[in-house]
Design an enzyme around this catalytic site. Structure first.
Site, PDB file in Angstrom:
ATOM      1  N   ARG A   1      52.560  59.908  53.903  1.00 11.04           N
ATOM      2  CA  ARG A   1      52.797  58.819  52.622  1.00 11.04           C
ATOM      3  C   ARG A   1      52.870  58.662  51.613  1.00 11.04           C
ATOM      4  NH1 ARG A   1      48.785  53.587  52.863  1.00 11.04           N
ATOM      5  NH2 ARG A   1      50.168  52.045  52.693  1.00 11.04           N
TER       6      ARG A   1
ATOM      7  N   GLY B   1      48.698  63.969  34.066  1.00 11.67           N
ATOM      8  CA  GLY B   1      49.663  62.725  34.429  1.00 11.67           C
ATOM      9  C   GLY B   1      50.593  62.522  35.456  1.00 11.67           C
TER      10      GLY B   1
ATOM     11  N   GLY C   1      50.534  66.313  48.700  1.00 14.80           N
ATOM     12  CA  GLY C   1      50.535  66.601  47.623  1.00 14.80           C
ATOM     13  C   GLY C   1      51.639  66.071  47.077  1.00 14.80           C
TER      14      GLY C   1
ATOM     15  N   LEU D   1      52.235  57.410  48.772  1.00 11.45           N
ATOM     16  CA  LEU D   1      50.813  56.714  47.816  1.00 11.45           C
ATOM     17  C   LEU D   1      50.880  55.343  46.340  1.00 11.45           C
ATOM     18  CD1 LEU D   1      47.942  58.992  47.525  1.00 11.45           C
ATOM     19  CD2 LEU D   1      48.905  57.285  49.978  1.00 11.45           C
ATOM     20  N   ASN D   2      52.152  55.843  45.817  1.00 10.93           N
ATOM     21  CA  ASN D   2      52.192  54.642  44.527  1.00 10.93           C
ATOM     22  C   ASN D   2      53.758  55.039  44.067  1.00 10.93           C
ATOM     23  OD1 ASN D   2      53.331  53.602  42.005  1.00 10.93           O
ATOM     24  ND2 ASN D   2      50.848  53.183  41.537  1.00 10.93           N
TER      25      ASN D   2
ATOM     26  N   GLN E   1      56.601  61.638  39.456  1.00  6.70           N
ATOM     27  CA  GLN E   1      56.090  63.883  40.451  1.00  6.70           C
ATOM     28  C   GLN E   1      57.733  64.326  40.089  1.00  6.70           C
ATOM     29  OE1 GLN E   1      52.290  63.720  41.614  1.00  6.70           O
ATOM     30  NE2 GLN E   1      52.131  65.062  40.825  1.00  6.70           N
TER      31      GLN E   1
ATOM     32  N   GLU F   1      54.417  69.311  43.003  1.00  5.69           N
ATOM     33  CA  GLU F   1      54.608  70.702  43.257  1.00  5.69           C
ATOM     34  C   GLU F   1      56.415  71.210  43.162  1.00  5.69           C
ATOM     35  OE1 GLU F   1      52.103  74.441  42.665  1.00  5.69           O
ATOM     36  OE2 GLU F   1      51.003  72.627  43.101  1.00  5.69           O
TER      37      GLU F   1
ATOM     38  N   THR G   1      55.265  56.330  40.375  1.00  5.96           N
ATOM     39  CA  THR G   1      54.310  57.386  40.253  1.00  5.96           C
ATOM     40  C   THR G   1      54.619  58.518  40.635  1.00  5.96           C
ATOM     41  OG1 THR G   1      52.296  57.172  40.691  1.00  5.96           O
ATOM     42  CG2 THR G   1      52.338  56.516  38.821  1.00  5.96           C
TER      43      THR G   1
END
Lengths: 766, 169
Positions: A657, A498, A730, A659-660, A667, A733, A663
């Protein structure tokens, strides 16, 4: 580990350290600042499948002759099985097999996580190999039947008697014998810089506070499940996992078979959050399939998830801060204990934020573990940072109040110019910018004095806290690019739970290859693909990106060779060309290039295939690499009932950066919402008399629901990290970190009450 | 036993203990309807029966013979996805996708309930007729559908755009 091993490791570490410092930085990824498919809100590539109910999860693979498994769980926490009566279950309708330690095949214990880069075991306890019992809920029998109803019924007919042994179940008692773990995720369990206790005692402003955080459950809506088939000596497992290749390697060790004879597939995972690893249920299902010579589906009941798949452990923490009159810190102390078992390796790294966030004259950061007879705890969304920031960031709020300083101003005064404990330079840190942007947008300047704003029965307040999570990139992953005249497929055995992996990496591949998005596809979720790394530590995006970047370098070299001297590209080196407009082109001479289709056609090739492994993550050894954020919360607390409603929330992030955006926003929001659960309602209740989890259901383990969640505003700096692939970090979290403290600080602002034990339920405010 | 699933007549011979959910998944291989808790706490198994939403895990299949059962597989029409499905994609109303079929079916049933004037826990006037799905009404009525990924904001946006009368796009 012996002393000799420790010394050897230290020496190797020193040599590696020197080499790392001498190694030049990798060049900045040109895609870090380029706008193409990356940076756009591309809808999820698997959206139509998911909204159509066509995405196939692990328990949804049709198999001929399938049997269904049910588990029987121990009812004591420590001891041994004395008698096992399975006769009635064996005779029940539809039953194919009743497996216990008496007839289970011999299996080696799982290799425990971190004992090997490929190890996936959540615990190294043997599974159903002997009569011993190690936690309340340990599987003691597995029943296979032709239908789930028959299996469930027969499982209820298995009779077990036990001889109980003394069990360590009280966290407070076990804390007295707490000991240092070998390491905390490879870092030392204790860091002391200067004499922090003395500096604290001498500081003009001091807070010295204790915090408690409870056990948490991941609560993925898809319960853990696997569909298992033996095809001769070859094993196929349709699993719900966030560690495909690690599971493959670990299962090979358990069953004594070759890795290449095991295939794990996991194209869709119905939520992971750290919980979808290798637990006993997959291993037992594989054993039962072997014994019965039938395919097996094991789909844990919701109670089963609580009994055999561990969650976040409980912690007791101390944060003591000593401040000078100018608002700088003289001492930062963060110590404490987490409950763990003697058979796992997951100490809930709650001191990690304090190792990197703030400048101080002295530090004492130390964590210990207390051994409890319980199901092995594991990683759950921001293990450590989620509960560690609750303690650290509420203590800072208390210090700011004691000093009559705005909490954001306090954080400005303790902003470090380099990593405060490692001394390394930050690769990319814009925390104060995130605070400034967030404060303006949220209207922080309107924050009332404590307990001064009331609307009817509702007390209103605002709070803020820092979010932080490390940048990790896992080694060992490889990507493969298959390029044809029509487009490209990128393949890597990675995971989609997801997070939007397949979408973001398709965007990445499009830009890396200079192809339109609709002509690239990202394939994942299968150990037959080149090895992926785990979907953990918010590492997957950059781990895949680095492998894809490496594979692309190989691809470009192959294409230049294929193109030959008859091509407009003839004589050009890889460094002189770039991928764009469906081919390779000279970087400066825009007219000089050749399309992939033309290169392939002239070479008489249908496709070019390039595969490469990502380089080692040297960037994390050279720099202090972290993500940051500022979490702003407004709460309304009923003066009558103590009920807390979160009325507004803003997360302002600095995570490289983005990326989308679409989405990514999801998150961040998802993390924040899990943080609201952590703050206000979530607790896995552990009965310290019996070791039994008392609320193993979604009716009694409360997670945030629609009405608990306001519109969550999310903004970000979007500043690329020059040292990471794509300039990205990332983001899975960091969203949960700081939320507990932001809520607790807002509750204090609303009510004047400090609550230092999670969750902050009504009773604690009355 | 005879069933009508997504407009199609289906025959199945199942154990009387079989839930409607297990009938759909294990016997008819309609895996779109999800099992999240099997005890009515998460809403992932929500389907529509004669237009009403129910938790199919708490329903015995034998009781639903000759009733019109609609699952997520039956929401799309001849011309493609149901507008709500399309809106879920546009507003990113899901991440892992496991609760999604239940959210979709629940939202459609929920909007019909509000239209019929069925009150919820936050309805002030129980006799006022059709309920306006404002901030609290919509969220309260969808609170039986858990989403652990936390896609609630996108789900609410998608429902508001598609099923709430008079809502601005």
């Amino acid at each position: 580990m012996s002393i000799v091993d420790t010394v050897k490791q230290a020496v190797t570490g020193a040599v590696t350290g020197a080499m790392v410092r001498l190694t030049p930085d990798a060049p900045v990824d040109p895609l870090a600042t380029k706008h193409g498919a990356l940076g756009r809100s591309v809808p999820r590539v698997d959206g139509p499948l998911k909204v159509g109910g066509q995405a196939r999860f692990a328990a949804e693979v049709p198999v001929e002759g399938l049997t269904y498994a049910a588990l029987v769980y121990s009812t004591i926490a420590h001891g041994r099985i004395v008698t096992l009566d399975t006769a009635e279950a064996v005779a029940a309708p539809g039953v194919v097999l009743v497996m216990t330690h008496e007839n289970a095949p011999r299996m080696a214990p799982p290799a425990i996580f971190m004992s090997n880069p490929r190890a996936a075991g959540a615990s190294d306890l043997p599974i159903m190999q002997d009569p011993s019992i190690h936690w309340n809920g340990e599987p003691v029998a597995l029943v296979l039947a032709d239908t789930q109803e028959q299996a469930d019924h027969a499982a209820s007919l298995v009779r077990v008697s036990y001889e109980a042994a003394q069990a360590d179940l009280s966290f407070d008692q076990a804390r007295a014998q707490a000991h240092a773990p070998d390491s905390v995720l490879g870092e030392p369990a204790r860091i002391a810089i200067g004499d922090a206790e003395a500096a604290l005692a001498a500081a003009p402003y001091r807070v010295d506070l204790s915090y408690r955080t409870p056990r948490h459950s991941h609560g993925a809506i898809e319960p853990h499940a696997a569909t298992v088939l033996w095809e001769g000596d070859k094993l196929v497992v349709h699993d719900a996992t966030q560690m495909l290749h690690a599971t493959q390697w670990t299962l090979a060790g358990i069953f004594g078979i070759r890795e290449e004879d095991i295939r794990i597939l996991s194209p869709f995972v119905g939520g992971g959050f750290g919980g979808k690893g290798l637990w006993s249920h997959q291993i037992l299902a594989i054993a039962a399939a072997k014994l019965s010579k039938r395919p097996v589906r094991i789909a844990l009941s919701r109670e089963g998830v609580f009994r055999v798949a561990g969650g976040r452990t409980t912690t007791g923490q101390r944060v003591a801060l000593g401040a000078n009159a100018d608002g700088t810190l003289a001492a930062l102390i963060h110590t404490g204990v987490a409950a763990m078992t003697a058979h796992n390796n997951c100490p809930e790294q709650f001191t990690f934020p304090a190792r990197h966030l703030y400048a101080a004259g002295s530090f004492l950061l130390e964590q210990k573990v207390a051994d409890i007879h319980m199901l092995a705890n594991t990683f759950m969304r921001a293990p450590g940072e989620s509960v560690g920031t609750f303690a650290l960031e509420t203590a800072l709020d208390e210090l700011a109040e004691a000093m009559a300083l705005d909490p954001i101003e306090l954080r400005r005064r303790i902003e470090p110019d380099k990593d405060p404990t490692s001394g390394r330079a930050f690769s990319s840190r814009h925390l104060l910018e995130a605070y400034a942007k967030g404060a303006e947008r949220f209207g922080w300047s309107q924050r009332p004095a404590p307990r001064s704003r009331r609307e009817g029965e509702w007390l209103v307040g605002m709070g803020v806290a820092t979010a932080t999570y490390p940048y990790y990139r896992m080694p060992g992953g490889s990507a493969r690019i298959r390029l044809t005249a029509e487009g490209a497929v990128v393949q890597m055995g990675s995971h989609e739970m997801g997070m939007g992996t397949a979408t973001a990496q398709a965007q990445h591949a499009a830009d890396r290859l200079g192809l339109p998005l609709e002509r690239v596809r990202f394939e994942y979720g299968d150990t037959d693909l080149p090895p992926g790394t785990i979907a953990g530590g918010s590492s997957q995006t950059v781990s895949i990106a680095a492998a894809l970047l490496a594979a692309h370098e190989v691809l470009v070299a192959q294409l230049l060779k294929l193109a030959g001297n008859d091509s407009p590209l003839g004589g050009l080196k890889a460094a002189e060309v770039e991928a764009r407009d469906g081919g390779l082109h000279h970087k400066e001479d825009t007219g000089r290039g050749e399309s992939y289709a033309s290169i392939l056609a002239r070479a008489g090739r249908a496709e070019v295939v390039a595969q490469a492994e990502a380089p080692r993550p040297m960037e994390v050894m050279k720099h202090s690499m972290h993500s940051y954020g500022a979490q702003f919360c407004e709460v309304r607390v009923s003066a009558v009932t103590g009920e807390v409603r979160v009325s507004r929330f803003l997360g302002s992030f600095d995570c490289g950066r983005i990326l989308n955006p679409q989405t990514a926003r999801s998150q961040f929001r998802g993390g924040i919402i899990m943080g609201l659960g952590l703050a206000l309602m979530e607790e896995t209740e552990f009965d310290e008399r019996t070791g039994r989890i008392m609320n193993p259901s979604l009716a009694e383990y409360h997670v945030p629901v629609h009405l608990d969640v306001p519109e969550i505003d999310v903004i970000w700096t979007d500043i690329p990290d020059p040292h990471s692939p794509l300039g990205a970090h990332g983001i899975g979290e960091i969203g949960i970190t700081g939320v507990g403290a932001a809520v607790a600080n807002a509750i204090h602002n609303a009510t004047g009450r400090r609550v230092r034990e999670l969750p902050i339920t009504l009773d604690k405010l009355l | 036993m005879r069933f009508t699933i997504n407009g199609q007549a289906v025959e199945a011979s199942v154990d009387l203990r079989t839930s409607l959910l297990d009938l759909l998944r294990d016997h008819l291989h309609l895996y779109g309807t999800k099992k999240g808790c099997n005890q009515g706490a998460c809403g992932a198994c929500t389907v529509l029966v004669d237009g009403n939403r129910i938790n199919s895990c708490l329903a015995l299949a034998v009781q639903y013979q000759d009733r019109a059962v609609t699952t997520v597989e039956g929401l799309a029409g001849e011309h493609g996805l149901h507008p709500l499905q399309q809106a879920f994609i546009e507003h990113d109303g899901f991440q892992c996708g496991y609760c999604t079929p239940g959210q979709l079916c629940s939202a459609i049933g929920m909007a019909a309930e509000a239209e019929r004037g069925v009150p919820s826990a936050v309805t002030a006037d129980l006799s006022a007729g059709p309920v306006v799905l404002d901030h609290d009404e919509l969220r309260e009525r969808m609170s039986g559908n858990l989403c652990r990924c936390g896609a609630y904001n996108g789900i609410v946006e998608a429902i508001t755009q598609t099923l709430v009368t008079g809502a601005a796009e």
